[in-house]
Scaffold this active site. Sequence first.
Site, PDB file in Angstrom:
ATOM      1  N   LYS A  22       0.833  -1.212   0.000  1.00  0.00           N
ATOM      2  CA  LYS A  22       0.000   0.000   0.000  1.00  0.00           C
ATOM      3  C   LYS A  22       0.864   1.257   0.000  1.00  0.00           C
ATOM      4  CE  LYS A  22      -1.715   1.475   4.118  1.00  0.00           C
ATOM      5  NZ  LYS A  22      -1.432   2.883   4.471  1.00  0.00           N
ATOM      6  N   CYS A 116      -4.572  12.876  13.561  1.00  0.00           N
ATOM      7  CA  CYS A 116      -4.711  11.458  13.296  1.00  0.00           C
ATOM      8  C   CYS A 116      -4.527  10.706  14.603  1.00  0.00           C
ATOM      9  CB  CYS A 116      -3.662  11.130  12.256  1.00  0.00           C
ATOM     10  SG  CYS A 116      -3.093   9.485  12.196  1.00  0.00           S
ATOM     11  N   ARG A 121       0.788  14.731  13.113  1.00  0.00           N
ATOM     12  CA  ARG A 121       1.394  14.358  11.826  1.00  0.00           C
ATOM     13  C   ARG A 121       1.721  15.641  11.059  1.00  0.00           C
ATOM     14  NH1 ARG A 121      -0.638   9.127  10.073  1.00  0.00           N
ATOM     15  NH2 ARG A 121       0.960   9.211   8.478  1.00  0.00           N
ATOM     16  N   ASP A 309       4.800   0.646  12.068  1.00  0.00           N
ATOM     17  CA  ASP A 309       3.567  -0.007  11.608  1.00  0.00           C
ATOM     18  C   ASP A 309       3.455  -1.461  12.071  1.00  0.00           C
ATOM     19  OD1 ASP A 309       2.787   2.332  10.425  1.00  0.00           O
ATOM     20  OD2 ASP A 309       3.363   1.762   8.393  1.00  0.00           O
ATOM     21  N   ARG A 401      -8.694  -0.174   4.872  1.00  0.00           N
ATOM     22  CA  ARG A 401      -7.779   0.779   4.228  1.00  0.00           C
ATOM     23  C   ARG A 401      -6.453   0.123   3.873  1.00  0.00           C
ATOM     24  NH1 ARG A 401      -6.657   5.738   7.672  1.00  0.00           N
ATOM     25  NH2 ARG A 401      -5.327   5.972   5.873  1.00  0.00           N
TER      26      ARG A 401
HETATM   27  C1  EPZ Z   1       4.380   6.931   6.459  1.00  0.00           C
HETATM   28  O1  EPZ Z   1       3.690   8.041   7.014  1.00  0.00           O
HETATM   29  C2  EPZ Z   1       3.400   5.779   6.372  1.00  0.00           C
HETATM   30  N1  EPZ Z   1       2.286   6.163   5.528  1.00  0.00           N
HETATM   31  C3  EPZ Z   1       2.916   5.393   7.767  1.00  0.00           C
HETATM   32  O2  EPZ Z   1       2.104   4.236   7.643  1.00  0.00           O
HETATM   33  C4  EPZ Z   1       4.136   5.046   8.622  1.00  0.00           C
HETATM   34  O3  EPZ Z   1       3.712   4.777   9.947  1.00  0.00           O
HETATM   35  C5  EPZ Z   1       5.132   6.195   8.621  1.00  0.00           C
HETATM   36  O4  EPZ Z   1       5.492   6.553   7.253  1.00  0.00           O
HETATM   37  C6  EPZ Z   1       6.433   5.871   9.342  1.00  0.00           C
HETATM   38  O5  EPZ Z   1       7.050   4.767   8.744  1.00  0.00           O
HETATM   39  C7  EPZ Z   1       2.386   6.060   4.209  1.00  0.00           C
HETATM   40  O6  EPZ Z   1       3.417   5.720   3.652  1.00  0.00           O
HETATM   41  C8  EPZ Z   1       1.160   6.338   3.424  1.00  0.00           C
HETATM   42  P1  EPZ Z   1       6.689  10.150   8.436  1.00  0.00           P
HETATM   43  P2  EPZ Z   1       4.380   9.479   6.982  1.00  0.00           P
HETATM   44  O7  EPZ Z   1       6.613  11.464   7.752  1.00  0.00           O
HETATM   45  O8  EPZ Z   1       5.274   9.566   5.816  1.00  0.00           O
HETATM   46  C9  EPZ Z   1       7.562  13.420  11.739  1.00  0.00           C
HETATM   47  C10 EPZ Z   1       0.152   2.946   7.900  1.00  0.00           C
HETATM   48  O9  EPZ Z   1      -0.423   2.429   8.897  1.00  0.00           O
HETATM   49  N2  EPZ Z   1       7.382  14.443  10.685  1.00  0.00           N
HETATM   50  O10 EPZ Z   1       7.776   9.227   8.006  1.00  0.00           O
HETATM   51  O11 EPZ Z   1       3.305  10.478   7.140  1.00  0.00           O
HETATM   52  C11 EPZ Z   1       6.284  12.672  12.070  1.00  0.00           C
HETATM   53  O12 EPZ Z   1       5.468  13.386  12.981  1.00  0.00           O
HETATM   54  C12 EPZ Z   1       0.704   4.348   7.991  1.00  0.00           C
HETATM   55  O13 EPZ Z   1       0.264   2.353   6.813  1.00  0.00           O
HETATM   56  C13 EPZ Z   1       7.671  15.762  10.955  1.00  0.00           C
HETATM   57  O14 EPZ Z   1       8.067  16.116  12.067  1.00  0.00           O
HETATM   58  O15 EPZ Z   1       5.276   9.409   8.294  1.00  0.00           O
HETATM   59  C14 EPZ Z   1       6.828  11.393  12.658  1.00  0.00           C
HETATM   60  O16 EPZ Z   1       7.182  11.556  14.005  1.00  0.00           O
HETATM   61  C15 EPZ Z   1       0.392   5.007   9.291  1.00  0.00           C
HETATM   62  N3  EPZ Z   1       7.485  16.693   9.964  1.00  0.00           N
HETATM   63  C16 EPZ Z   1       8.094  11.158  11.832  1.00  0.00           C
HETATM   64  O17 EPZ Z   1       8.418  12.427  11.250  1.00  0.00           O
HETATM   65  C17 EPZ Z   1       7.051  16.348   8.715  1.00  0.00           C
HETATM   66  O18 EPZ Z   1       6.929  17.239   7.851  1.00  0.00           O
HETATM   67  C18 EPZ Z   1       7.947  10.137  10.725  1.00  0.00           C
HETATM   68  O19 EPZ Z   1       6.758  10.373   9.987  1.00  0.00           O
HETATM   69  C19 EPZ Z   1       6.774  15.000   8.450  1.00  0.00           C
HETATM   70  C20 EPZ Z   1       6.947  14.059   9.458  1.00  0.00           C
END
Ligand code: EPZ
Length: 422
Positions: A22, A116, A121, A309, A401
Amino acid sequence: MDKYVIQGGARLVGRVRIAGAKNAALPILAATLMTDQECVVEGVPELQDTATMLEVLRSLGMEVSREGSAVRTRLVNEDLSTAHYDLLSTMRAGFCVLGPLVARRKRARVSMPGGCNIGPRPVDIHLRGLTRLGASLVVEHGYVAAEADRLVGAEMFLGGAQGSTVLGTANILMAATLARGTTVLEGVAIEPEVQDLARFLVCMGAHIDGIGTHRLEVEGVEALEGTRYRIIPDRIEAGTFLVAAAITRGDVEVENTQPEHLTAVLEFLRERGVTVEKSRAEMKIRARVERELVPGDVFALPYPGIPTDMQAQLMALLCTIEGTSTVHDKVFPDRFIHAGEFIRMGARIAKENGSATVQGGPPLSGAQVQASDLRAGAALVLAGLAASGTTELSRVYHLDRGYVRFESKLAALGARIQRARA
Ligand code: EPZ
């Protein structure tokens, strides 16, 4: 709204085939916005989130069709550049149309993702990166409006307080492929799904060096071409079925998987006493329980660590193992809503800032519980499989989802699980 009704106690045995990833499919589908030629993406899992992404593409002037797991995309109207709240509010990954739109259509209006259940996020790194590439951005009325005549390559660090960002890397990488000149991205995410996106972009004609490392160098090109591409299998779906084997003390082989994407999870299961066999060539992993399992500590970290995850599913497993275990999530430190639901099933869990202590051993007992997000829902299904009596899990739409035909795949392994009207 549907619910799952699970009768616990059955040992899972057999084989299960894993779908396409996904979290690779979603940004790859967004990348098809960057060409006026036809793309065919194979291995796209049939899920609510991918259906939503296809709707997002249609709303942005793409003709989209699906035959089984193959999705065909073609540009028909490039004047559209707004990704609306109605679609994006249900799926955060929709935000990664921002980079492709501003890079190719010179302007974009994309709904800001909301809060969320797994914690805050933010998208500050996405916005910072696009600004560094020369886009002018305004956040107003719940939307990001971005404009740029032509993006210009730049050097930047893409990390934040919690380390790298998966979708942030995807957004900026996609934008950089069409920028003028060279972009150097340091501190990028190296999750297999990000690498898969980068390989897809290369197939479209992008020039990207350093795939699989924390430093990507992108030489911008004038235009990207259509391509045909097969996405990687879903490592989280595979990991979830391996934990289903462990938690029911069963014997399950997952097929169509890349064991090298699950090294940390397999290591964790082995250390707990699970027998794990893998074949990279045959794309299989088998997990079976032949002895008493032992407690241990989960540290969810960016790749190649244990994925956040998988954190909830592993916590469910630890609830069934006698002794003290701890669970730490360094990626989403607030991602512990499932702990409260496990406690309703008789688990002993104490939660404090970004971690939880599990006193495993007391048998779980079936209860009425709720899925707060996709992975929490999967973990509660696993807990229900191990619990005595009946578990009723509501808000199953979260599972739809991200898991293809979850209940029928589990039932084929011997689980007693049914979908019913809530
Ligand atoms: C991706 O989300 C995945 N979603 C998530 O999977 C997964 O949990 C996550 O990566 C971490 O591996 C998809 O790929 C669609 P991040 P993403 O940006 O990219 C912080 C599932 O269940 N951050 O890597 O949104 C954030 O708060 C989902 O399939 C900032 O601070 O996650 C977090 O602490 C849920 N500023 C960390 O980085 C930003 O601009 C990592 O989040 C962006 C993120």
